[in-house]
Design an enzyme around this catalytic site. Structure first.
Site, short mmCIF file in Angstrom:
data_model
loop_
_atom_site.label_atom_id
_atom_site.label_comp_id
_atom_site.label_asym_id
_atom_site.label_seq_id
_atom_site.Cartn_x
_atom_site.Cartn_y
_atom_site.Cartn_z
N HIS A 129 -1.87 -12.76 -1.78
CA HIS A 129 -2.94 -13.44 -1.07
C HIS A 129 -2.59 -14.88 -0.73
CE1 HIS A 129 -6.17 -10.37 -2.54
NE2 HIS A 129 -5.23 -9.84 -1.78
N HIS A 189 0.81 -1.21 0.00
CA HIS A 189 0.00 0.00 0.00
C HIS A 189 0.85 1.27 0.00
CE1 HIS A 189 -4.19 -1.66 1.19
NE2 HIS A 189 -3.51 -2.55 0.48
#
Length: 739
Positions: free
Chosen positions: A258, A95
């Site tokens: 993920h 991020h």
């Protein structure tokens, strides 16, 4: 109103800085503030602090050991899922870097901006305040030898490595900034997670690379919470593409990220308090204080989704793809009410992050299923399923690209883990492998340049066109590499002018003649020759105006090849409008002068540098099409302050040439006779109060000498913006040409 309630807001505090300000009264005012950012006034480090030297004195592997130890050092105030903070730090690094976008090069992790608003308070960054606080003891230990910008990314790398993944490498060298970057356009929405403005015309607004205000990429529940994986794939492709990722890189990043950790949606977001930038002073910069049970651990609320992707969330594996294709998926909701998918009819076997006696069924996000149900993504996903080694390599490379896209050229890479492989997205230029020209050569070449038959104004414009492609946001472009002669730059409309091709041809001829005449390995690159032509032309322009100046020049640039140039990627540097060259026009939304300020910010210019450059470029007739817009002089080609003198002349009255309000005619106030033509990029230096104040300095009777000196200095700055080789090696010993 109660007796204890204050009738005033803090915006109207009756102290310095309070009350209505100019932006409140005139919200469309020119945003010169973005040209005054990140200067020494806001930087607490000592003047001359050399971060590169500090980083290279760091016990790098000791730092990595400390980071690895932190991964499993779970803290009571924010317990680690599965006893490992790896997933949290991967998300933090992602991020940080993932705000980058290709259109303007802004965003990204290169300045440590995740520490400041708005990023530190974005809805997509819930709980990352905790991740940064977990890092503080390590940052405190190593001090200024490691920037926050580098530490945020390195922590993500160490997280991956501590869970068994082999990364592609790491490069340090990101210097911190000390205030929020106000130059980034994050969107026009006034509500978090809104997207009504960015899709106003049906397509995602440029230069944005996120589908909603406050998200890094897309809504994981699907477009506007529509849990359709195929529709979600369209958003994914657009947003990741605008972050410079192709389909393979996109699949690798989503699946690789993920493979680890989990999402957090133990309860509704209504239980969360204010974000860090709006939270109470007692929280000391933390935010999102949760009122849901313990508020941490198994009760944590972040995205509102509750998904654990694999059976081994703290180990690298291929399980993401195995489960993605093995199971059928049905729509369900998280405890917070968010759309997500669960494997149909499967006995729970996924571990709980805190209680080993509890098992969960496999779950996926809507956007995870996009990798199966989008036809192109599915092909790549199945290949990765069948070839785990290809998946690992693709993720390693994509992660490195994600986290290093805005660092700049390889010469800026620091540290012992810099990968040796050269990648085309790094905009490589050949290494300098020959002796460079000396003072005598410079004098000889300058004479040849000025005797080439090409006007000195055309030669200077060529140098400006080459150097001014630089953008400080992601450190791309610039004169090094001489890519102005290659596709796509040579085909840009702003460069498709006969004078430019003729100038380049003349300089290439001089280059060949000089190099062919050498008895040693000494060479001059075209990149150097273009900049030297700018210096020689500028000296002549000043000399013709009665000023004897010496323009600094440092050789050492090399020439890139077409094979080293990613055409599609470089097309993102093509200007929509460029006020420095009076190219292009504004729109109802972005005025011509707004584009000029945007370009100036990308060139790292201050308001005085912007002003002096415009004044000089106009009298040197730098307009891309050789129009007379803004050429307020009777002696074009001479470096005079005529632009400012005539712009500020009260004997001239300006009126729009037509109803577009783009071109203006300046006429004699008494006779009505037309004197000058101007664009908005010209007249703003007389209309805007702050720019006019600077213009008055250069337009005064004693202003010309200062103007010439400042213009030369500004040109030297622009021509060397991409010379990171000088800044990194300390070899910035500029060769003063002989007069």
């Amino acid at each position: 109103m109660g007796s204890n309630e204050c009738p005033y807001s803090r915006q109207n505090a009756n102290i310095g800085g309070g009350g209505q300000n100019n932006r409140d009264w005139w919200p469309d005012d020119l945003k010169l503030n973005i040209l005054r950012q990140h200067n020494s006034v806001s930087n607490p480090l000592d003047k001359g602090f050399d971060y590169t030297a500090a980083f290279n004195s760091l016990d790098y592997f000791g730092l990595k050991r400390d980071l690895e130890a932190l991964m499993t050092d779970s803290q009571d105030w924010w317990p680690a899922d599965f006893g490992h903070y790896g997933g949290l730090f991967i998300r933090m690094a992602w991020h940080s870097a993932g705000t980058y976008r290709v259109f303007d090069g802004r965003g990204g992790g290169g300045q440590g901006q995740q520490r400041f608003a708005p990023l530190n308070s974005w809805p997509d960054n819930v709980s990352l305040d905790k991740a940064r606080r977990l890092l503080w003891p390590i940052k405190q230990k190593y001090g200024s030898k490691i920037s926050w910008a580098d530490l945020l990314i390195l922590a993500g790398n160490v997280a991956l490595e501590s869970m068994g993944f082999k990364t592609f490498g790491f490069a340090g060298g990101r210097s911190d900034t000390w205030e929020a970057d106000q130059s980034v356009f994050w969107g026009g929405e006034k509500e978090w997670l809104g997207n009504d403005v960015r899709y106003l015309n049906g397509e995602l607004d440029n230069p944005l690379a996120a589908s909603h205000m406050g998200l890094i990429y897309v809504n994981p529940e699907g477009p506007n919470k529509n849990p359709d994986p195929v529709l979600a794939a369209k958003d994914i492709r657009i947003t990741f593409g605008r972050m410079a990722m192709n389909d393979e890189e996109t699949v690798a990043l989503i699946a690789g990220g993920h493979t680890f950790g989990k999402t957090h949606g133990a309860g509704p977001a209504t239980h969360l308090g204010k974000e860090p930038h709006g939270a109470g002073i007692e929280l000391q910069g933390l935010g999102w204080e949760s009122g849901f049970e313990s508020g941490t651990g198994r009760h944590a609320i972040t995205s509102g989704l509750e998904v654990i992707w694999t059976k081994t969330p703290t180990k690298w594996s291929n399980q993401f793809f195995e489960y993605l294709f093995k199971y059928d998926w049905e729509l369900t909701k998280s405890p917070a009410g968010a759309h997500q998918y669960v494997a149909k009819g499967v006995e729970p076997f996924i571990p709980d992050p805190f209680d080993p006696s509890i098992k969960h069924p496999p779950r996926m996000l809507t956007t995870d299923l996009s990798l199966r149900y989008d036809p192109e993504y599915e092909k790549i996903s199945r290949r990765f399923l069948e070839n785990p080694d290809q998946f690992a390599d693709a993720f390693a490379r994509a992660w490195f690209k994600l986290t290093h896209r805005d660092v700049g050229p390889r010469v800026l890479y620091q540290g012992p883990e810099v990968p040796s492989e050269v990648l085309i997205w790094q905009d490589p230029v050949p290494p300098l492998d020959h002796p460079v020209i000396d003072n005598d050569d410079i004098a000889t070449l300058k004479k040849a340049i000025l005797n080439s038959g090409i006007s000195h104004t055309d030669l200077f414009s060529t140098a400006w066109a080459s150097a001014s492609t630089f953008r400080g946001s992601d450190k791309r472009g610039g004169a090094n590499g001489a890519r102005i002669r290659l596709s796509p730059q040579k085909n840009w409309k702003v460069n498709s002018q006969p004078w430019l091709s003729e100038s380049l041809a003349a300089l290439e001829k001089i280059q060949k003649q000089f190099n062919d005449a050498q008895s040693t390995d000494k060479r001059v690159s075209l990149a150097d020759l273009i900049v030297l032509a700018g210096a020689a032309s500028l000296e002549k322009a000043a000399r013709d105006a009665g000023h004897n100046v010496s323009v600094s020049f440092t050789p050492g640039r090399t020439d890139a090849t077409q094979e080293q140039t990613d055409v599609d990627s470089f097309n993102n540097l093509e200007p929509i409008a460029d006020g420095f060259r009076n190219y292009g026009r504004g729109t109802p939304r972005v005025l011509t002068e707004d584009f000029l300020i945007d370009k100036a910010q990308l060139l790292n210019l201050s308001p005085p540098e912007l002003t002096v450059l415009i004044g000089g470029l106009r009298v040197l007739n730098n307009n891309y099409d050789r129009s007379n817009l803004g050429v307020f002089t009777k002696r074009p080609g001479q470096l005079t302050n005529d632009f400012f003198v005539n712009l500020l002349d009260m004997g001239v009255q300006w009126k729009p040439a037509d109803d577009t309000n783009e071109i203006f005619i300046g006429s004699d106030r008494k006779t009505g006779q037309a004197r000058w033509k101007a664009s908005r990029a010209d007249l703003v230096f007389g209309s805007h109060a702050e720019l006019r104040a600077i213009s008055e300095v250069y337009g005064s009777s004693d202003g010309e000498a200062k103007f010439v000196k400042d213009f030369v200095a500004a040109w030297e700055k622009v021509s060397n913006l991409d010379r990171f080789d000088l800044k990194q090696t300390g070899l910035a010993q500029r060769i003063k040409p002989q007069l």
